[in-house]
Motif scaffolding. Structure first.
Motif, mmCIF file in Angstrom:
data_model
loop_
_atom_site.group_PDB
_atom_site.id
_atom_site.type_symbol
_atom_site.label_atom_id
_atom_site.label_comp_id
_atom_site.label_asym_id
_atom_site.label_seq_id
_atom_site.Cartn_x
_atom_site.Cartn_y
_atom_site.Cartn_z
ATOM 1 N N ASP A 118 10.064 -27.216 -25.543
ATOM 2 C CA ASP A 118 8.800 -26.605 -25.929
ATOM 3 C C ASP A 118 8.827 -25.139 -25.543
ATOM 4 O O ASP A 118 8.861 -24.804 -24.363
ATOM 5 C CB ASP A 118 7.630 -27.314 -25.231
ATOM 6 C CG ASP A 118 6.289 -26.851 -25.778
ATOM 7 O OD1 ASP A 118 6.286 -25.916 -26.599
ATOM 8 O OD2 ASP A 118 5.269 -27.428 -25.383
ATOM 9 N N PRO A 300 2.855 -34.752 -34.779
ATOM 10 C CA PRO A 300 4.298 -35.055 -34.733
ATOM 11 C C PRO A 300 5.066 -33.990 -33.965
ATOM 12 O O PRO A 300 4.538 -32.929 -33.614
ATOM 13 C CB PRO A 300 4.687 -35.083 -36.221
ATOM 14 C CG PRO A 300 3.407 -35.286 -36.961
ATOM 15 C CD PRO A 300 2.337 -34.623 -36.148
ATOM 16 N N ASP A 301 6.355 -34.289 -33.734
ATOM 17 C CA ASP A 301 7.183 -33.402 -32.926
ATOM 18 C C ASP A 301 8.048 -32.463 -33.762
ATOM 19 O O ASP A 301 9.005 -31.888 -33.242
ATOM 20 C CB ASP A 301 8.091 -34.227 -31.998
ATOM 21 C CG ASP A 301 7.299 -34.870 -30.874
ATOM 22 O OD1 ASP A 301 6.241 -34.327 -30.527
ATOM 23 O OD2 ASP A 301 7.732 -35.925 -30.364
ATOM 24 N N ASP A 302 7.739 -32.305 -35.044
ATOM 25 C CA ASP A 302 8.507 -31.365 -35.843
ATOM 26 C C ASP A 302 8.093 -29.933 -35.501
ATOM 27 O O ASP A 302 7.031 -29.702 -34.904
ATOM 28 C CB ASP A 302 8.279 -31.645 -37.331
ATOM 29 C CG ASP A 302 6.807 -31.585 -37.699
ATOM 30 O OD1 ASP A 302 6.308 -30.495 -38.002
ATOM 31 O OD2 ASP A 302 6.142 -32.654 -37.643
ATOM 32 N N PRO A 303 8.917 -28.930 -35.863
ATOM 33 C CA PRO A 303 8.620 -27.537 -35.468
ATOM 34 C C PRO A 303 7.257 -27.044 -35.940
ATOM 35 O O PRO A 303 6.587 -26.300 -35.217
ATOM 36 C CB PRO A 303 9.765 -26.743 -36.114
ATOM 37 C CG PRO A 303 10.884 -27.726 -36.221
ATOM 38 C CD PRO A 303 10.243 -29.047 -36.506
ATOM 39 N N HIS A 304 6.840 -27.469 -37.143
ATOM 40 C CA HIS A 304 5.552 -27.005 -37.653
ATOM 41 C C HIS A 304 4.413 -27.471 -36.755
ATOM 42 O O HIS A 304 3.524 -26.681 -36.381
ATOM 43 C CB HIS A 304 5.350 -27.513 -39.075
ATOM 44 C CG HIS A 304 3.964 -27.262 -39.616
ATOM 45 N ND1 HIS A 304 3.502 -26.006 -39.909
ATOM 46 C CD2 HIS A 304 2.942 -28.126 -39.900
ATOM 47 C CE1 HIS A 304 2.260 -26.085 -40.364
ATOM 48 N NE2 HIS A 304 1.902 -27.362 -40.360
ATOM 49 N N HIS A 305 4.425 -28.734 -36.363
ATOM 50 C CA HIS A 305 3.326 -29.262 -35.558
ATOM 51 C C HIS A 305 3.437 -28.841 -34.099
ATOM 52 O O HIS A 305 2.421 -28.770 -33.399
ATOM 53 C CB HIS A 305 3.274 -30.791 -35.679
ATOM 54 C CG HIS A 305 2.739 -31.267 -36.996
ATOM 55 N ND1 HIS A 305 3.545 -31.497 -38.077
ATOM 56 C CD2 HIS A 305 1.469 -31.527 -37.406
ATOM 57 C CE1 HIS A 305 2.816 -31.901 -39.102
ATOM 58 N NE2 HIS A 305 1.549 -31.923 -38.721
ATOM 59 N N VAL A 306 4.650 -28.568 -33.606
ATOM 60 C CA VAL A 306 4.776 -28.003 -32.263
ATOM 61 C C VAL A 306 4.096 -26.642 -32.203
ATOM 62 O O VAL A 306 3.398 -26.299 -31.234
ATOM 63 C CB VAL A 306 6.258 -27.912 -31.858
ATOM 64 C CG1 VAL A 306 6.418 -27.084 -30.580
ATOM 65 C CG2 VAL A 306 6.834 -29.302 -31.642
ATOM 66 N N GLU A 379 -0.886 -32.221 -40.474
ATOM 67 C CA GLU A 379 -0.703 -33.339 -41.402
ATOM 68 C C GLU A 379 -0.667 -34.630 -40.594
ATOM 69 O O GLU A 379 0.387 -35.200 -40.330
ATOM 70 C CB GLU A 379 0.579 -33.136 -42.199
ATOM 71 C CG GLU A 379 0.581 -31.865 -43.039
ATOM 72 C CD GLU A 379 1.915 -31.612 -43.714
ATOM 73 O OE1 GLU A 379 2.842 -32.438 -43.512
ATOM 74 O OE2 GLU A 379 2.048 -30.610 -44.433
ATOM 75 N N LYS A 498 9.799 -34.145 -22.856
ATOM 76 C CA LYS A 498 10.083 -35.541 -23.237
ATOM 77 C C LYS A 498 10.227 -36.446 -22.017
ATOM 78 O O LYS A 498 10.893 -37.474 -22.072
ATOM 79 C CB LYS A 498 11.347 -35.630 -24.106
ATOM 80 C CG LYS A 498 11.337 -34.728 -25.328
ATOM 81 C CD LYS A 498 10.167 -35.035 -26.229
ATOM 82 C CE LYS A 498 10.152 -34.122 -27.448
ATOM 83 N NZ LYS A 498 8.946 -34.336 -28.283
#
Length: 506
Positions: A118, A300-306, A379, A498
Protein backbone atom coordinates in the motif's frame (compact mmCIF):
# COMPACT_ATOMS: atom_id res chain seq x y z
CA UNK A 1 -52.21 -38.80 -8.88
CA UNK A 2 -48.85 -40.10 -7.70
CA UNK A 3 -47.41 -36.59 -7.99
CA UNK A 4 -50.27 -35.10 -5.99
CA UNK A 5 -49.83 -37.80 -3.34
CA UNK A 6 -46.11 -37.00 -3.18
CA UNK A 7 -46.76 -33.27 -2.68
CA UNK A 8 -49.32 -33.93 0.08
CA UNK A 9 -46.98 -36.28 1.97
CA UNK A 10 -44.06 -33.86 1.74
CA UNK A 11 -46.16 -30.89 2.85
CA UNK A 12 -47.36 -32.78 5.88
CA UNK A 13 -43.89 -34.01 6.83
CA UNK A 14 -41.67 -31.06 5.98
CA UNK A 15 -43.86 -28.00 5.77
CA UNK A 16 -44.35 -25.64 2.87
CA UNK A 17 -41.10 -23.69 3.33
CA UNK A 18 -38.88 -26.78 3.37
CA UNK A 19 -40.70 -28.13 0.30
CA UNK A 20 -40.08 -24.90 -1.65
CA UNK A 21 -36.38 -24.96 -0.73
CA UNK A 22 -36.14 -28.61 -1.83
CA UNK A 23 -37.84 -27.96 -5.17
CA UNK A 24 -35.59 -24.90 -5.75
CA UNK A 25 -32.42 -26.89 -5.05
CA UNK A 26 -33.58 -29.70 -7.31
CA UNK A 27 -34.46 -27.39 -10.21
CA UNK A 28 -31.25 -25.29 -10.28
CA UNK A 29 -28.74 -26.77 -12.77
CA UNK A 30 -25.12 -27.34 -11.82
CA UNK A 31 -22.89 -24.29 -12.31
CA UNK A 32 -19.17 -25.01 -12.72
CA UNK A 33 -19.46 -28.05 -10.45
CA UNK A 34 -20.49 -25.94 -7.44
CA UNK A 35 -24.17 -26.79 -7.28
CA UNK A 36 -25.57 -28.73 -4.39
CA UNK A 37 -25.80 -32.55 -4.83
CA UNK A 38 -29.05 -33.97 -6.12
CA UNK A 39 -31.66 -35.06 -3.63
CA UNK A 40 -33.10 -38.58 -3.80
CA UNK A 41 -36.57 -39.07 -2.34
CA UNK A 42 -37.53 -42.34 -0.69
CA UNK A 43 -40.34 -44.38 -2.24
CA UNK A 44 -43.90 -43.53 -1.40
CA UNK A 45 -45.33 -45.22 1.60
CA UNK A 46 -42.02 -45.50 3.37
CA UNK A 47 -42.24 -44.82 7.11
CA UNK A 48 -39.50 -42.13 6.68
CA UNK A 49 -41.04 -40.47 3.68
CA UNK A 50 -40.10 -36.99 4.79
CA UNK A 51 -36.33 -37.56 5.09
CA UNK A 52 -33.94 -36.51 2.33
CA UNK A 53 -30.70 -38.43 1.68
CA UNK A 54 -27.69 -37.33 -0.34
CA UNK A 55 -25.88 -39.60 -2.79
CA UNK A 56 -22.89 -37.27 -3.41
CA UNK A 57 -19.94 -36.15 -1.33
CA UNK A 58 -19.07 -32.51 -0.83
CA UNK A 59 -15.93 -31.18 -2.58
CA UNK A 60 -14.07 -31.14 0.71
CA UNK A 61 -15.00 -34.79 1.45
CA UNK A 62 -13.91 -35.83 -2.04
CA UNK A 63 -10.55 -34.09 -1.52
CA UNK A 64 -9.99 -35.89 1.81
CA UNK A 65 -11.00 -39.25 0.31
CA UNK A 66 -8.64 -38.88 -2.65
CA UNK A 67 -5.75 -38.00 -0.37
CA UNK A 68 -6.35 -41.12 1.72
CA UNK A 69 -6.61 -43.38 -1.36
CA UNK A 70 -3.25 -42.12 -2.65
CA UNK A 71 -1.61 -43.07 0.64
CA UNK A 72 -0.92 -39.49 1.62
CA UNK A 73 -1.66 -38.02 4.97
CA UNK A 74 -4.57 -35.70 4.74
CA UNK A 75 -4.02 -32.10 5.66
CA UNK A 76 -5.40 -30.88 8.97
CA UNK A 77 -9.08 -30.11 8.56
CA UNK A 78 -9.85 -26.52 7.75
CA UNK A 79 -13.21 -25.12 8.73
CA UNK A 80 -14.74 -23.90 5.49
CA UNK A 81 -17.98 -21.99 5.16
CA UNK A 82 -20.93 -24.04 3.91
CA UNK A 83 -21.66 -23.76 0.22
CA UNK A 84 -24.93 -22.04 -0.57
CA UNK A 85 -26.81 -22.67 -3.81
CA UNK A 86 -28.06 -19.40 -5.25
CA UNK A 87 -30.23 -18.64 -8.28
CA UNK A 88 -28.30 -18.01 -11.52
CA UNK A 89 -28.98 -14.26 -11.32
CA UNK A 90 -27.12 -13.90 -8.01
CA UNK A 91 -23.29 -13.53 -8.03
CA UNK A 92 -21.53 -16.65 -6.88
CA UNK A 93 -18.09 -16.29 -5.33
CA UNK A 94 -15.87 -19.36 -5.82
CA UNK A 95 -14.88 -21.29 -2.72
CA UNK A 96 -11.32 -20.60 -1.51
CA UNK A 97 -8.64 -23.16 -2.25
CA UNK A 98 -7.52 -25.29 0.72
CA UNK A 99 -4.57 -23.82 2.56
CA UNK A 100 -1.27 -25.75 2.58
CA UNK A 101 -0.86 -28.05 5.57
CA UNK A 102 1.93 -26.11 7.29
CA UNK A 103 2.45 -22.63 5.90
CA UNK A 104 5.75 -20.95 6.57
CA UNK A 105 5.58 -18.24 9.25
CA UNK A 106 5.52 -14.67 8.00
CA UNK A 107 8.81 -12.79 8.40
CA UNK A 108 8.95 -10.31 11.23
CA UNK A 109 9.08 -6.75 9.93
CA UNK A 110 11.49 -4.18 11.35
CA UNK A 111 9.99 -1.50 13.54
CA UNK A 112 10.53 1.32 11.06
CA UNK A 113 10.06 -0.67 7.86
CA UNK A 114 7.43 0.32 5.36
CA UNK A 115 4.46 -2.01 5.21
CA UNK A 116 4.34 -3.41 1.65
CA UNK A 117 1.39 -3.46 -0.64
CA UNK A 118 0.00 0.00 0.00
CA UNK A 119 1.74 3.20 -1.08
CA UNK A 120 -0.28 5.11 1.54
CA UNK A 121 1.14 3.03 4.39
CA UNK A 122 3.27 4.68 7.03
CA UNK A 123 6.05 3.36 9.25
CA UNK A 124 4.73 1.85 12.44
CA UNK A 125 6.85 4.08 14.65
CA UNK A 126 5.55 7.14 12.77
CA UNK A 127 1.94 6.05 13.35
CA UNK A 128 2.69 5.60 17.05
CA UNK A 129 4.15 9.11 17.15
CA UNK A 130 0.97 10.43 15.54
CA UNK A 131 -1.11 8.75 18.22
CA UNK A 132 1.11 10.10 21.00
CA UNK A 133 1.03 13.56 19.47
CA UNK A 134 -2.73 13.47 19.24
CA UNK A 135 -3.47 12.15 22.70
CA UNK A 136 -0.58 13.49 24.75
CA UNK A 137 -1.48 16.23 27.16
CA UNK A 138 -0.24 19.61 26.13
CA UNK A 139 2.55 21.16 28.26
CA UNK A 140 0.38 24.28 28.41
CA UNK A 141 -2.40 22.42 30.17
CA UNK A 142 -3.37 24.53 33.18
CA UNK A 143 -3.76 21.48 35.43
CA UNK A 144 -0.07 20.59 35.33
CA UNK A 145 2.70 21.85 37.60
CA UNK A 146 4.84 22.75 34.58
CA UNK A 147 2.21 25.19 33.36
CA UNK A 148 3.58 28.73 33.41
CA UNK A 149 1.04 30.75 35.37
CA UNK A 150 0.71 34.50 34.91
CA UNK A 151 0.15 36.64 38.04
CA UNK A 152 -3.08 38.58 38.07
CA UNK A 153 -1.37 41.96 37.86
CA UNK A 154 0.30 40.92 34.57
CA UNK A 155 -2.82 39.52 32.93
CA UNK A 156 -4.35 41.52 30.10
CA UNK A 157 -8.04 41.92 29.35
CA UNK A 158 -7.84 39.14 26.73
CA UNK A 159 -6.07 36.67 29.00
CA UNK A 160 -9.22 34.69 29.80
CA UNK A 161 -10.08 34.15 26.13
CA UNK A 162 -6.51 33.25 25.24
CA UNK A 163 -6.35 30.74 28.09
CA UNK A 164 -9.27 28.71 26.73
CA UNK A 165 -6.89 26.77 24.49
CA UNK A 166 -5.05 25.62 27.63
CA UNK A 167 -8.20 23.91 28.87
CA UNK A 168 -8.29 21.34 26.04
CA UNK A 169 -7.32 18.53 28.34
CA UNK A 170 -6.92 14.87 27.39
CA UNK A 171 -6.47 12.44 30.25
CA UNK A 172 -4.48 9.23 30.11
CA UNK A 173 -3.62 6.83 32.92
CA UNK A 174 -1.07 9.00 34.73
CA UNK A 175 -3.34 12.01 34.48
CA UNK A 176 -6.18 10.21 36.24
CA UNK A 177 -3.84 9.16 39.03
CA UNK A 178 -2.73 12.76 39.48
CA UNK A 179 -6.34 13.95 39.26
CA UNK A 180 -7.29 11.69 42.19
CA UNK A 181 -4.21 12.57 44.21
CA UNK A 182 -4.67 13.82 47.76
CA UNK A 183 -2.42 16.77 46.88
CA UNK A 184 -5.04 18.25 44.56
CA UNK A 185 -6.45 20.39 47.40
CA UNK A 186 -3.22 22.34 47.97
CA UNK A 187 -2.57 22.49 44.25
CA UNK A 188 -5.97 24.03 43.52
CA UNK A 189 -5.76 26.50 46.39
CA UNK A 190 -2.28 27.57 45.35
CA UNK A 191 -3.43 28.38 41.82
CA UNK A 192 -6.49 30.49 42.72
CA UNK A 193 -4.80 33.79 41.98
CA UNK A 194 -3.61 32.80 38.50
CA UNK A 195 -6.64 30.80 37.42
CA UNK A 196 -8.65 31.73 34.36
CA UNK A 197 -11.80 32.15 36.43
CA UNK A 198 -10.05 34.72 38.63
CA UNK A 199 -8.98 36.70 35.60
CA UNK A 200 -12.44 36.58 34.08
CA UNK A 201 -14.00 37.84 37.31
CA UNK A 202 -11.46 40.53 38.12
CA UNK A 203 -13.70 43.46 37.25
CA UNK A 204 -16.89 42.06 38.78
CA UNK A 205 -15.28 40.98 42.04
CA UNK A 206 -13.39 44.25 42.38
CA UNK A 207 -16.58 46.23 41.81
CA UNK A 208 -18.69 44.50 44.48
CA UNK A 209 -15.74 44.44 46.91
CA UNK A 210 -15.39 48.20 46.57
CA UNK A 211 -19.11 48.41 47.36
CA UNK A 212 -18.38 46.56 50.61
CA UNK A 213 -15.57 49.00 51.38
CA UNK A 214 -17.97 51.88 50.74
CA UNK A 215 -20.58 50.43 53.14
CA UNK A 216 -17.99 50.08 55.92
CA UNK A 217 -16.59 53.57 55.33
CA UNK A 218 -19.96 55.35 55.13
CA UNK A 219 -21.09 53.77 58.37
CA UNK A 220 -17.86 54.87 60.05
CA UNK A 221 -18.58 58.45 58.92
CA UNK A 222 -22.32 58.53 59.60
CA UNK A 223 -22.55 56.37 62.73
CA UNK A 224 -19.37 55.63 64.71
CA UNK A 225 -15.96 53.99 64.49
CA UNK A 226 -13.33 52.47 66.76
CA UNK A 227 -9.73 53.49 66.92
CA UNK A 228 -6.85 51.03 67.27
CA UNK A 229 -7.23 51.10 71.06
CA UNK A 230 -10.84 49.93 70.80
CA UNK A 231 -12.31 53.26 71.84
CA UNK A 232 -15.53 54.22 70.03
CA UNK A 233 -15.91 57.66 68.52
CA UNK A 234 -18.83 59.40 66.88
CA UNK A 235 -18.55 59.63 63.16
CA UNK A 236 -17.47 62.84 61.50
CA UNK A 237 -20.83 63.13 59.70
CA UNK A 238 -22.93 61.57 62.44
CA UNK A 239 -26.63 62.36 62.36
CA UNK A 240 -29.15 61.39 64.96
CA UNK A 241 -31.65 60.46 62.26
CA UNK A 242 -29.30 57.86 60.69
CA UNK A 243 -28.72 54.85 62.86
CA UNK A 244 -26.85 52.82 60.22
CA UNK A 245 -26.60 52.32 56.48
CA UNK A 246 -27.73 48.70 56.31
CA UNK A 247 -30.54 46.35 55.28
CA UNK A 248 -32.17 43.43 57.09
CA UNK A 249 -31.07 39.96 56.05
CA UNK A 250 -34.64 38.70 55.42
CA UNK A 251 -34.93 39.90 51.77
CA UNK A 252 -31.66 38.17 50.93
CA UNK A 253 -32.80 34.99 52.62
CA UNK A 254 -35.96 35.02 50.49
CA UNK A 255 -34.06 35.73 47.24
CA UNK A 256 -31.30 33.21 47.82
CA UNK A 257 -33.27 30.07 46.74
CA UNK A 258 -34.36 31.74 43.49
CA UNK A 259 -30.79 32.81 42.73
CA UNK A 260 -29.51 29.31 43.52
CA UNK A 261 -31.98 27.72 41.11
CA UNK A 262 -31.01 30.12 38.36
CA UNK A 263 -27.31 29.43 38.88
CA UNK A 264 -27.81 25.66 38.95
CA UNK A 265 -29.90 25.75 35.79
CA UNK A 266 -27.26 27.92 34.09
CA UNK A 267 -24.36 25.61 34.89
CA UNK A 268 -26.35 22.44 34.14
CA UNK A 269 -27.35 23.80 30.75
CA UNK A 270 -23.76 24.77 29.98
CA UNK A 271 -22.49 21.32 30.98
CA UNK A 272 -25.22 19.64 28.92
CA UNK A 273 -24.04 21.54 25.86
CA UNK A 274 -20.42 20.53 26.55
CA UNK A 275 -21.40 16.91 27.08
CA UNK A 276 -23.46 16.85 23.89
CA UNK A 277 -20.58 18.36 21.92
CA UNK A 278 -18.19 15.72 23.28
CA UNK A 279 -20.69 12.98 22.45
CA UNK A 280 -21.09 14.32 18.91
CA UNK A 281 -17.34 14.28 18.40
CA UNK A 282 -17.23 10.73 19.69
CA UNK A 283 -19.73 9.87 16.96
CA UNK A 284 -17.62 11.73 14.39
CA UNK A 285 -14.54 9.74 15.41
CA UNK A 286 -16.34 6.41 15.19
CA UNK A 287 -18.01 7.08 11.84
CA UNK A 288 -14.85 8.45 10.23
CA UNK A 289 -13.10 5.26 11.27
CA UNK A 290 -16.00 3.23 9.92
CA UNK A 291 -15.78 4.88 6.50
CA UNK A 292 -12.11 3.88 6.16
CA UNK A 293 -12.73 0.41 7.59
CA UNK A 294 -15.66 -0.24 5.25
CA UNK A 295 -13.63 0.93 2.26
CA UNK A 296 -10.87 -1.50 3.20
CA UNK A 297 -13.45 -4.28 3.54
CA UNK A 298 -15.66 -3.68 0.50
CA UNK A 299 -13.28 -2.26 -2.11
CA UNK A 300 -11.33 -4.79 -4.22
CA UNK A 301 -7.55 -4.90 -4.09
CA UNK A 302 -6.89 -3.84 -7.67
CA UNK A 303 -4.83 -0.64 -8.26
CA UNK A 304 -7.89 1.43 -9.16
CA UNK A 305 -9.71 0.66 -5.91
CA UNK A 306 -6.55 0.95 -3.81
CA UNK A 307 -6.30 4.50 -5.11
CA UNK A 308 -9.95 5.09 -4.20
CA UNK A 309 -9.32 3.81 -0.67
CA UNK A 310 -6.50 6.29 -0.22
CA UNK A 311 -8.54 9.14 -1.66
CA UNK A 312 -11.55 8.36 0.52
CA UNK A 313 -9.33 8.26 3.64
CA UNK A 314 -7.73 11.58 2.65
CA UNK A 315 -11.13 13.19 2.06
CA UNK A 316 -12.31 11.89 5.44
CA UNK A 317 -9.33 13.58 7.11
CA UNK A 318 -10.02 16.75 5.10
CA UNK A 319 -13.68 16.74 6.19
CA UNK A 320 -12.97 16.45 9.91
CA UNK A 321 -10.33 19.18 9.73
CA UNK A 322 -12.71 21.42 7.79
CA UNK A 323 -15.28 20.95 10.56
CA UNK A 324 -12.61 21.88 13.11
CA UNK A 325 -11.84 24.96 11.02
CA UNK A 326 -15.50 26.01 11.09
CA UNK A 327 -15.62 25.69 14.88
CA UNK A 328 -12.25 27.40 15.43
CA UNK A 329 -12.92 30.36 13.14
CA UNK A 330 -10.90 32.28 10.52
CA UNK A 331 -7.72 32.10 12.61
CA UNK A 332 -7.53 28.40 11.68
CA UNK A 333 -7.62 28.97 7.89
CA UNK A 334 -3.84 28.88 7.40
CA UNK A 335 -3.58 25.66 9.39
CA UNK A 336 -6.31 24.00 7.35
CA UNK A 337 -4.78 25.10 4.05
CA UNK A 338 -1.38 23.69 4.99
CA UNK A 339 -2.95 20.38 6.06
CA UNK A 340 -4.86 20.07 2.79
CA UNK A 341 -1.75 20.75 0.73
CA UNK A 342 -0.01 17.97 2.62
CA UNK A 343 -2.63 15.66 1.12
CA UNK A 344 -1.90 17.19 -2.28
CA UNK A 345 1.78 16.45 -1.81
CA UNK A 346 0.94 12.84 -0.97
CA UNK A 347 -0.98 12.52 -4.24
CA UNK A 348 -4.42 12.00 -2.69
CA UNK A 349 -6.00 15.34 -3.61
CA UNK A 350 -5.67 17.93 -6.35
CA UNK A 351 -4.83 21.61 -5.80
CA UNK A 352 -8.12 22.53 -7.50
CA UNK A 353 -10.02 20.52 -4.88
CA UNK A 354 -8.18 22.34 -2.09
CA UNK A 355 -8.91 25.78 -3.50
CA UNK A 356 -12.56 24.92 -4.17
CA UNK A 357 -12.86 23.59 -0.63
CA UNK A 358 -11.31 26.70 0.91
CA UNK A 359 -13.64 28.90 -1.15
CA UNK A 360 -16.76 26.92 -0.22
CA UNK A 361 -19.26 28.55 2.13
CA UNK A 362 -19.67 25.22 3.96
CA UNK A 363 -16.32 23.48 3.86
CA UNK A 364 -17.30 20.32 5.78
CA UNK A 365 -20.17 19.64 3.38
CA UNK A 366 -17.87 20.20 0.40
CA UNK A 367 -15.55 17.41 1.51
CA UNK A 368 -18.49 15.17 2.43
CA UNK A 369 -19.67 15.59 -1.16
CA UNK A 370 -16.17 14.68 -2.32
CA UNK A 371 -16.39 11.48 -0.25
CA UNK A 372 -19.70 10.61 -1.90
CA UNK A 373 -18.21 11.25 -5.35
CA UNK A 374 -15.30 8.91 -4.60
CA UNK A 375 -17.70 6.25 -3.37
CA UNK A 376 -19.69 6.56 -6.59
CA UNK A 377 -16.57 5.69 -8.62
CA UNK A 378 -16.10 2.40 -6.78
CA UNK A 379 -17.31 -0.67 -8.67
CA UNK A 380 -18.76 -2.55 -5.73
CA UNK A 381 -22.06 -4.17 -4.87
CA UNK A 382 -24.84 -1.58 -4.37
CA UNK A 383 -25.65 -2.98 -0.93
CA UNK A 384 -22.06 -2.44 0.17
CA UNK A 385 -22.02 1.05 -1.30
CA UNK A 386 -25.23 1.81 0.61
CA UNK A 387 -23.56 0.84 3.88
CA UNK A 388 -20.65 3.20 3.29
CA UNK A 389 -23.09 5.93 2.22
CA UNK A 390 -25.02 5.40 5.46
CA UNK A 391 -21.85 6.19 7.43
CA UNK A 392 -21.34 9.34 5.36
CA UNK A 393 -24.97 10.32 6.02
CA UNK A 394 -24.35 10.01 9.76
CA UNK A 395 -21.40 12.37 9.37
CA UNK A 396 -23.76 14.87 7.74
CA UNK A 397 -26.16 14.60 10.69
CA UNK A 398 -23.35 15.05 13.22
CA UNK A 399 -22.06 18.08 11.32
CA UNK A 400 -25.49 19.69 11.50
CA UNK A 401 -25.68 19.00 15.23
CA UNK A 402 -22.32 20.74 15.75
CA UNK A 403 -23.57 23.74 13.79
CA UNK A 404 -26.73 23.83 15.90
CA UNK A 405 -24.80 24.03 19.18
CA UNK A 406 -22.31 26.57 17.84
CA UNK A 407 -24.88 28.93 16.33
CA UNK A 408 -27.56 28.75 19.05
CA UNK A 409 -26.61 30.10 22.48
CA UNK A 410 -28.73 29.83 25.59
CA UNK A 411 -31.50 32.46 25.22
CA UNK A 412 -29.93 35.82 25.92
CA UNK A 413 -32.86 36.99 28.06
CA UNK A 414 -32.07 34.22 30.53
CA UNK A 415 -28.35 35.01 30.56
CA UNK A 416 -28.95 38.72 31.08
CA UNK A 417 -31.58 38.17 33.76
CA UNK A 418 -29.25 35.96 35.78
CA UNK A 419 -26.35 38.40 35.37
CA UNK A 420 -28.44 41.35 36.55
CA UNK A 421 -29.99 39.41 39.43
CA UNK A 422 -26.59 38.18 40.63
CA UNK A 423 -24.97 41.61 40.33
CA UNK A 424 -27.74 43.35 42.25
CA UNK A 425 -27.71 40.63 44.93
CA UNK A 426 -23.97 40.88 45.52
CA UNK A 427 -23.92 44.67 45.25
CA UNK A 428 -26.46 45.02 48.07
CA UNK A 429 -25.20 42.08 50.12
CA UNK A 430 -22.71 44.22 52.20
CA UNK A 431 -25.68 46.15 53.59
CA UNK A 432 -27.04 42.92 55.06
CA UNK A 433 -23.63 41.72 56.23
CA UNK A 434 -22.87 44.96 58.12
CA UNK A 435 -25.12 44.16 61.07
CA UNK A 436 -24.44 40.42 61.04
CA UNK A 437 -20.66 40.97 61.29
CA UNK A 438 -20.85 43.74 63.91
CA UNK A 439 -18.54 41.92 66.32
CA UNK A 440 -15.54 42.59 64.11
CA UNK A 441 -13.49 45.76 64.37
CA UNK A 442 -15.46 48.53 62.58
CA UNK A 443 -17.39 45.73 60.81
CA UNK A 444 -14.33 45.23 58.60
CA UNK A 445 -15.16 41.46 58.15
CA UNK A 446 -17.81 42.59 55.64
CA UNK A 447 -15.06 43.20 53.06
CA UNK A 448 -13.42 39.70 52.99
CA UNK A 449 -16.83 38.06 53.34
CA UNK A 450 -18.11 39.95 50.31
CA UNK A 451 -14.95 39.07 48.38
CA UNK A 452 -15.28 35.38 49.22
CA UNK A 453 -19.01 35.10 48.43
CA UNK A 454 -18.85 37.12 45.22
CA UNK A 455 -15.86 35.18 43.89
CA UNK A 456 -17.61 31.83 44.10
CA UNK A 457 -21.08 32.97 43.04
CA UNK A 458 -19.66 34.83 40.06
CA UNK A 459 -17.43 31.81 39.45
CA UNK A 460 -20.42 29.48 39.16
CA UNK A 461 -21.96 31.75 36.56
CA UNK A 462 -18.62 32.05 34.74
CA UNK A 463 -18.30 28.26 34.57
CA UNK A 464 -21.67 28.12 32.81
CA UNK A 465 -20.56 30.87 30.43
CA UNK A 466 -17.31 29.08 29.60
CA UNK A 467 -19.09 25.77 28.93
CA UNK A 468 -21.87 27.32 26.86
CA UNK A 469 -19.61 27.33 23.78
CA UNK A 470 -17.84 23.98 24.28
CA UNK A 471 -15.82 23.65 21.08
CA UNK A 472 -13.08 26.10 22.03
CA UNK A 473 -12.31 24.04 25.16
CA UNK A 474 -12.56 20.60 23.51
CA UNK A 475 -9.28 19.08 22.25
CA UNK A 476 -10.52 18.91 18.66
CA UNK A 477 -6.98 18.96 17.23
CA UNK A 478 -6.20 15.78 19.15
CA UNK A 479 -9.38 14.17 17.84
CA UNK A 480 -8.52 15.07 14.23
CA UNK A 481 -4.84 14.09 14.32
CA UNK A 482 -4.73 11.21 16.77
CA UNK A 483 -8.16 9.60 16.86
CA UNK A 484 -9.02 9.90 13.15
CA UNK A 485 -6.05 10.65 10.87
CA UNK A 486 -3.58 8.35 12.65
CA UNK A 487 -6.18 5.60 12.97
CA UNK A 488 -6.99 5.85 9.23
CA UNK A 489 -3.31 5.64 8.32
CA UNK A 490 -2.86 2.60 10.53
CA UNK A 491 -5.89 0.82 9.05
CA UNK A 492 -4.68 1.49 5.50
CA UNK A 493 -1.20 0.28 6.39
CA UNK A 494 -2.51 -2.92 7.96
CA UNK A 495 -4.79 -3.59 5.00
CA UNK A 496 -1.94 -3.02 2.53
CA UNK A 497 0.40 -5.35 4.42
CA UNK A 498 -2.03 -8.31 3.96
CA UNK A 499 -1.35 -9.27 7.54
CA UNK A 500 -4.98 -10.29 8.01
CA UNK A 501 -4.66 -12.82 5.16
CA UNK A 502 -1.97 -14.83 6.92
CA UNK A 503 -2.95 -18.26 8.24
CA UNK A 504 -1.86 -18.95 11.84
CA UNK A 505 0.52 -21.87 12.36
CA UNK A 506 -1.01 -24.67 14.40
Amino acid sequence: LALIELVIVLMSAMGRRALLLLLTAACIPDAAGLAAPRARLPPLGSPRAGKVTLNQLSPYEEYMKSMQQNGQQAAPPVMAPPQVVAPPSMPMYPAPMPAPPYPAPAPVMPEAAQLPGDPFSLPRNLIQKLYQKGFQASPTDSDFDSYERVPWWRQSSTYSEEQRKDRRTIFMHDDWVRHRSSERFFRNVQSIGSSGISQSLRKEVTFVTMAAVFVVAINMLLVSYQDFDGVSHVGALANSNIRSVSLPALPFSIASPALSLLLVFRTNTGYSRWNEARTLWGGLINNCRNVVRQANTFFPDDPHHVMLKQRLAAETAAFIRALRNFLRGPTDDDTLRSELYELVGAGHMTPATVEKGMAASNRPMFFLSAMSATLRKAEIDPMKAARVDASISVLVDLTGANERIFKSPIPLLYTRLLSRFLTAFLLLLPLALWQALGESWNHWAVIPAELFISFFLFGIEEAGIQLEEPFSVLPIEAFCNGAIAAAADEMLAADGSKVFDEVPVV
